[in-house]
Design a protein around this motif. Structure first.
Motif, PDB file in Angstrom:
ATOM      1  N   THR A   1       0.852  -1.186   0.000  1.00  0.00           N
ATOM      2  CA  THR A   1       0.000   0.000   0.000  1.00  0.00           C
ATOM      3  C   THR A   1       0.891   1.240   0.000  1.00  0.00           C
ATOM      4  OG1 THR A   1      -0.071   0.168   2.412  1.00  0.00           O
ATOM      5  CG2 THR A   1      -1.739  -1.221   1.346  1.00  0.00           C
ATOM      6  N   ILE A   2       0.300   2.375  -0.305  1.00  0.00           N
ATOM      7  CA  ILE A   2       1.059   3.631  -0.287  1.00  0.00           C
ATOM      8  C   ILE A   2       1.666   3.852   1.094  1.00  0.00           C
ATOM      9  CG2 ILE A   2       0.843   6.142  -0.433  1.00  0.00           C
ATOM     10  CD1 ILE A   2      -1.319   5.677  -2.585  1.00  0.00           C
ATOM     11  N   LYS A   3       0.875   3.623   2.134  1.00  0.00           N
ATOM     12  CA  LYS A   3       1.346   3.809   3.502  1.00  0.00           C
ATOM     13  C   LYS A   3       2.533   2.896   3.794  1.00  0.00           C
ATOM     14  CE  LYS A   3      -0.351   3.679   8.302  1.00  0.00           C
ATOM     15  NZ  LYS A   3       0.575   2.685   8.845  1.00  0.00           N
ATOM     16  N   GLU A   4       2.436   1.626   3.429  1.00  0.00           N
ATOM     17  CA  GLU A   4       3.513   0.666   3.689  1.00  0.00           C
ATOM     18  C   GLU A   4       4.773   1.026   2.905  1.00  0.00           C
ATOM     19  OE1 GLU A   4       0.872  -3.398   4.525  1.00  0.00           O
ATOM     20  OE2 GLU A   4       1.415  -2.817   2.481  1.00  0.00           O
ATOM     21  N   ALA A   5       4.602   1.402   1.644  1.00  0.00           N
ATOM     22  CA  ALA A   5       5.749   1.734   0.798  1.00  0.00           C
ATOM     23  C   ALA A   5       6.454   2.984   1.304  1.00  0.00           C
ATOM     24  CB  ALA A   5       5.295   1.933  -0.646  1.00  0.00           C
ATOM     25  N   PHE A   6       5.672   3.991   1.702  1.00  0.00           N
ATOM     26  CA  PHE A   6       6.272   5.227   2.208  1.00  0.00           C
ATOM     27  C   PHE A   6       7.001   4.975   3.526  1.00  0.00           C
ATOM     28  CE2 PHE A   6       3.784   8.850  -0.051  1.00  0.00           C
ATOM     29  CZ  PHE A   6       4.033   8.241  -1.266  1.00  0.00           C
ATOM     30  N   GLU A   7       6.418   4.163   4.393  1.00  0.00           N
ATOM     31  CA  GLU A   7       7.070   3.838   5.664  1.00  0.00           C
ATOM     32  C   GLU A   7       8.399   3.124   5.425  1.00  0.00           C
ATOM     33  OE1 GLU A   7       4.207   1.602   7.846  1.00  0.00           O
ATOM     34  OE2 GLU A   7       3.151   3.381   8.600  1.00  0.00           O
ATOM     35  N   LEU A   8       8.410   2.218   4.453  1.00  0.00           N
ATOM     36  CA  LEU A   8       9.648   1.507   4.118  1.00  0.00           C
ATOM     37  C   LEU A   8      10.698   2.483   3.603  1.00  0.00           C
ATOM     38  CD1 LEU A   8      11.307  -1.043   3.615  1.00  0.00           C
ATOM     39  CD2 LEU A   8      10.183  -1.251   1.388  1.00  0.00           C
ATOM     40  N   GLY A   9      10.301   3.373   2.685  1.00  0.00           N
ATOM     41  CA  GLY A   9      11.241   4.348   2.136  1.00  0.00           C
ATOM     42  C   GLY A   9      11.813   5.260   3.200  1.00  0.00           C
ATOM     43  N   ILE A  10      10.976   5.683   4.140  1.00  0.00           N
ATOM     44  CA  ILE A  10      11.432   6.564   5.217  1.00  0.00           C
ATOM     45  C   ILE A  10      12.407   5.837   6.138  1.00  0.00           C
ATOM     46  CG2 ILE A  10      10.669   7.743   7.325  1.00  0.00           C
ATOM     47  CD1 ILE A  10       8.156   8.594   5.775  1.00  0.00           C
ATOM     48  N   LYS A  11      12.091   4.574   6.472  1.00  0.00           N
ATOM     49  CA  LYS A  11      12.972   3.797   7.353  1.00  0.00           C
ATOM     50  C   LYS A  11      14.349   3.580   6.729  1.00  0.00           C
ATOM     51  CE  LYS A  11       9.775   1.211  10.302  1.00  0.00           C
ATOM     52  NZ  LYS A  11      10.459   1.553  11.563  1.00  0.00           N
ATOM     53  N   LEU A  12      14.370   3.297   5.438  1.00  0.00           N
ATOM     54  CA  LEU A  12      15.649   3.061   4.769  1.00  0.00           C
ATOM     55  C   LEU A  12      16.470   4.342   4.689  1.00  0.00           C
ATOM     56  CD1 LEU A  12      14.586   0.670   1.853  1.00  0.00           C
ATOM     57  CD2 LEU A  12      15.520   0.112   4.101  1.00  0.00           C
ATOM     58  N   LYS A  13      15.820   5.469   4.415  1.00  0.00           N
ATOM     59  CA  LYS A  13      16.534   6.741   4.319  1.00  0.00           C
ATOM     60  C   LYS A  13      17.063   7.201   5.666  1.00  0.00           C
ATOM     61  CE  LYS A  13      16.850   8.242   0.110  1.00  0.00           C
ATOM     62  NZ  LYS A  13      18.162   8.606  -0.479  1.00  0.00           N
ATOM     63  N   GLU A  14      16.353   6.828   6.745  1.00  0.00           N
ATOM     64  CA  GLU A  14      16.787   7.235   8.080  1.00  0.00           C
ATOM     65  C   GLU A  14      18.168   6.680   8.407  1.00  0.00           C
ATOM     66  OE1 GLU A  14      14.928   7.447  12.600  1.00  0.00           O
ATOM     67  OE2 GLU A  14      14.167   5.961  11.165  1.00  0.00           O
ATOM     68  N   LYS A  15      18.520   5.545   7.792  1.00  0.00           N
ATOM     69  CA  LYS A  15      19.802   4.896   8.076  1.00  0.00           C
ATOM     70  C   LYS A  15      20.975   5.598   7.380  1.00  0.00           C
ATOM     71  CE  LYS A  15      17.479   1.789  10.279  1.00  0.00           C
ATOM     72  NZ  LYS A  15      17.435   1.813  11.752  1.00  0.00           N
ATOM     73  N   VAL A  16      20.691   6.407   6.364  1.00  0.00           N
ATOM     74  CA  VAL A  16      21.788   6.976   5.574  1.00  0.00           C
ATOM     75  C   VAL A  16      21.830   8.498   5.602  1.00  0.00           C
ATOM     76  CG1 VAL A  16      21.881   5.006   4.023  1.00  0.00           C
ATOM     77  CG2 VAL A  16      20.378   6.909   3.459  1.00  0.00           C
ATOM     78  N   LEU A  17      20.793   9.142   6.151  1.00  0.00           N
ATOM     79  CA  LEU A  17      20.764  10.603   6.177  1.00  0.00           C
ATOM     80  C   LEU A  17      21.065  11.126   7.576  1.00  0.00           C
ATOM     81  CD1 LEU A  17      17.608  11.458   4.015  1.00  0.00           C
ATOM     82  CD2 LEU A  17      20.002  11.572   3.329  1.00  0.00           C
ATOM     83  N   ALA A  18      21.706  12.289   7.635  1.00  0.00           N
ATOM     84  CA  ALA A  18      21.930  12.946   8.912  1.00  0.00           C
ATOM     85  C   ALA A  18      20.605  13.494   9.436  1.00  0.00           C
ATOM     86  CB  ALA A  18      22.956  14.077   8.760  1.00  0.00           C
ATOM     87  N   GLU A  19      20.608  13.935  10.685  1.00  0.00           N
ATOM     88  CA  GLU A  19      19.353  14.333  11.351  1.00  0.00           C
ATOM     89  C   GLU A  19      18.586  15.414  10.596  1.00  0.00           C
ATOM     90  OE1 GLU A  19      18.011  16.483  15.536  1.00  0.00           O
ATOM     91  OE2 GLU A  19      19.877  15.353  15.467  1.00  0.00           O
ATOM     92  N   LYS A  20      19.272  16.475  10.190  1.00  0.00           N
ATOM     93  CA  LYS A  20      18.559  17.592   9.552  1.00  0.00           C
ATOM     94  C   LYS A  20      17.995  17.219   8.186  1.00  0.00           C
ATOM     95  CE  LYS A  20      19.016  22.332   7.937  1.00  0.00           C
ATOM     96  NZ  LYS A  20      18.594  22.021   6.568  1.00  0.00           N
ATOM     97  N   PRO A  21      18.815  16.676   7.259  1.00  0.00           N
ATOM     98  CA  PRO A  21      18.222  16.310   5.966  1.00  0.00           C
ATOM     99  C   PRO A  21      17.152  15.239   6.073  1.00  0.00           C
ATOM    100  CG  PRO A  21      20.507  15.546   6.119  1.00  0.00           C
ATOM    101  CD  PRO A  21      20.270  16.484   7.260  1.00  0.00           C
ATOM    102  N   PHE A  22      17.280  14.326   7.067  1.00  0.00           N
ATOM    103  CA  PHE A  22      16.248  13.309   7.223  1.00  0.00           C
ATOM    104  C   PHE A  22      14.939  13.938   7.675  1.00  0.00           C
ATOM    105  CE2 PHE A  22      13.842  10.438  10.023  1.00  0.00           C
ATOM    106  CZ  PHE A  22      13.453   9.505   9.071  1.00  0.00           C
ATOM    107  N   ALA A  23      15.019  14.914   8.576  1.00  0.00           N
ATOM    108  CA  ALA A  23      13.798  15.585   9.046  1.00  0.00           C
ATOM    109  C   ALA A  23      13.079  16.260   7.882  1.00  0.00           C
ATOM    110  CB  ALA A  23      14.152  16.609  10.126  1.00  0.00           C
ATOM    111  N   THR A  24      13.861  16.881   6.991  1.00  0.00           N
ATOM    112  CA  THR A  24      13.275  17.519   5.814  1.00  0.00           C
ATOM    113  C   THR A  24      12.672  16.474   4.888  1.00  0.00           C
ATOM    114  OG1 THR A  24      14.912  19.297   5.937  1.00  0.00           O
ATOM    115  CG2 THR A  24      13.752  19.016   3.835  1.00  0.00           C
ATOM    116  N   TYR A  25      13.399  15.381   4.685  1.00  0.00           N
ATOM    117  CA  TYR A  25      12.934  14.284   3.825  1.00  0.00           C
ATOM    118  C   TYR A  25      11.609  13.724   4.327  1.00  0.00           C
ATOM    119  CZ  TYR A  25      13.068   9.632   1.603  1.00  0.00           C
ATOM    120  OH  TYR A  25      12.754   8.484   0.914  1.00  0.00           O
ATOM    121  N   GLU A  26      11.562  13.401   5.624  1.00  0.00           N
ATOM    122  CA  GLU A  26      10.362  12.806   6.207  1.00  0.00           C
ATOM    123  C   GLU A  26       9.181  13.767   6.116  1.00  0.00           C
ATOM    124  OE1 GLU A  26       9.237  10.284  10.219  1.00  0.00           O
ATOM    125  OE2 GLU A  26      10.627  11.973  10.402  1.00  0.00           O
TER     126      GLU A  26
END
Length: 426
Positions: free
Chosen positions: A125-150
């Motif tokens: 689902t859109i919700k599941e896919a977005f949650e997966l994308g956010i979780k994966l990006k959290e592992k590679v982005l610093a705090e500030k860019p991740f906050a903007t991304y999310e």
């Protein structure tokens, strides 16, 4: 009674003599080699060891050539990107139930044209896919860019919900839908905001594409728009001196904040990050988190050192700048912190002095780098001047510094009136 036992025995024998062999085994979940029912009794080391292994769904199906139950390909589908037992089990259990259903309904992995399992496992689902994308990006982005991304991804998700995409599969999002969303951003804000949103959406869909959640990152095919960045105008000497004079009397903390920008050439957000532990008064060193490297060391020039308050007995973890001076700052959002000092500067300086939008905190950095360049250029060659300036400003390449100097008009020619007069005489 003896006759009943004989009858049951005969029925059992006859049934097993004629029944067809079962075509598949029940799907099972592999949980890293541990008994998941005993998870609470495992040590932390055992749990982490299990989570480091691949978890997957497995089953066997009868091979039509050998007539033997044969182990089929393990089903992982990105589940091992998740780092907790609960998340992995939740996904794998859904797949186990789904696989059991389609096996009972006749799914056969040896018939390529009927490969329903592949469709079932890749459509989130859109919700599941977005949650997966956010979780994966959290592992590679610093705090500030991740906050903007999310934040940007959640904004898009909110827009999709309003447009009736709630509960829809990720494949329901089309290029046209994404373009419509970006056009609305353009109409409300600017081309720069449009491009920023497009870039983050493309980054999300690239993650989903690489993990086989979607077939194509169509966001990358949406063109960027030409935008003219807003440039902070450099102050004149008269305005700069007046600002410093007024703040010395009305807001000494804001003045010190500006001095770190002016004398140490920090960006406002880097000043917001400063803790007491980052300031070595004795060694005259400053340790800051820059935008393109974990930690950067700079000297503290004597002109700034003289302005620092006594930091000897202060808590090393406290921030140098908060709304109430040195201390803790509850909010972790660096944009909010920078925004606070920007608003404070507007209230204390820009509004009273009737300065336009082109003036800001960054303008002090531009002004003093320009002044320093001109001072060095009095005795050094252009190359020597820029080489010396690079060590101070933190630019990593000469070309980057040269572009910056051009943008702030730091490099100006000498008065050429004499040459104009000579040309007129000729």
């Amino acid at each position: 009674m003896a006759k009943l036992k004989d009858l049951l025995k005969n029925i059992h024998t006859n049934v097993h003599g004629f029944e067809m062999k079962r075509q598949y085994s029940d799907p099972q979940i592999y949980t890293g080699g541990v008994d998941i029912k005993k998870w609470k009794t495992l040590s932390e080391e055992q749990k982490q060891a299990a989570l480091k292994k691949n978890w997957y769904l497995y089953y066997s199906y009868r091979d039509p050539e050998t007539n033997l139950l044969t182990r089929q390909q393990n089903i992982k589908d990105g589940v091992n990107w998740y780092k907790t037992k609960e998340e992995r089990l939740e996904i794998l259990e859904k797949y186990r139930i789904s696989l059991s259903i389609i096996l009972k309904n006749g799914f056969n992995p040896y018939i390529p044209d009927d490969d329903l399992l592949e469709d079932e496992k890749t459509i989130l689902t859109i919700k599941e896919a977005f949650e997966l994308g956010i979780k994966l990006k959290e592992k590679v982005l610093a705090e500030k860019p991740f906050a903007t991304y999310e934040s940007r991804i959640n904004n898009f998700k909110g827009w999709l919900d309003k447009k009736g995409f709630i509960g829809q599969p990720i494949t329901a999002i089309t290029k046209k839908a994404a373009q419509t969303y970006l056009n609305e951003i353009l109409n409300k804000t600017s081309a720069r905001s449009y491009n920023d949103a497009r870039s983050i959406l493309s980054s999300l869909f690239e993650v989903l594409d690489s993990n086989d959640i979607i077939e194509d990152n169509f966001i990358s095919k949406i063109p960027t728009l030409k935008s003219t960045p807003t440039r902070n105008k450099t102050y004149t000497q008269t305005i700069q001196e007046q600002i410093f004079k007024d703040l010395k009397e009305k807001d000494s903390q804001l003045l010190l904040f500006i001095l770190f920008i002016s004398y140490n050439f920090l960006r406002p957000i880097e000043v917001c990050r400063l803790r007491i532990e980052d300031i070595d008064v004795v060694g005259k060193r400053l340790y800051i988190k820059a935008k393109n490297q974990p930690v950067k060391t700079k000297i503290i020039p004597e002109i700034l050192l003289r302005e620092l308050p006594n930091l000897e007995n202060k808590n090393k973890k406290h921030f140098l700048f908060t709304p109430n001076g040195i201390g803790e700052w509850v909010t972790k959002n660096e944009d909010d912190k920078r925004g606070y000092f920007t608003k404070r500067f507007n209230k204390m300086v820009k509004i009273p002095m009737n300065l336009g939008a082109e003036y800001g905190l960054y303008s002090f950095r531009h002004y003093f780098i320009g002044k320093l360049y001109q001072e060095f250029a009095k005795e050094l060659t252009p190359f020597e001047t820029k080489s010396k300036l690079m060590l101070i400003t933190g630019h990593t390449t000469m070309s980057a510094l040269e572009k910056y100097l051009r943008n702030i008009d730091a490099v100006l020619p000498e008065d050429y009136s004499e040459h104009i007069e000579l040309s007129l005489m000729g």
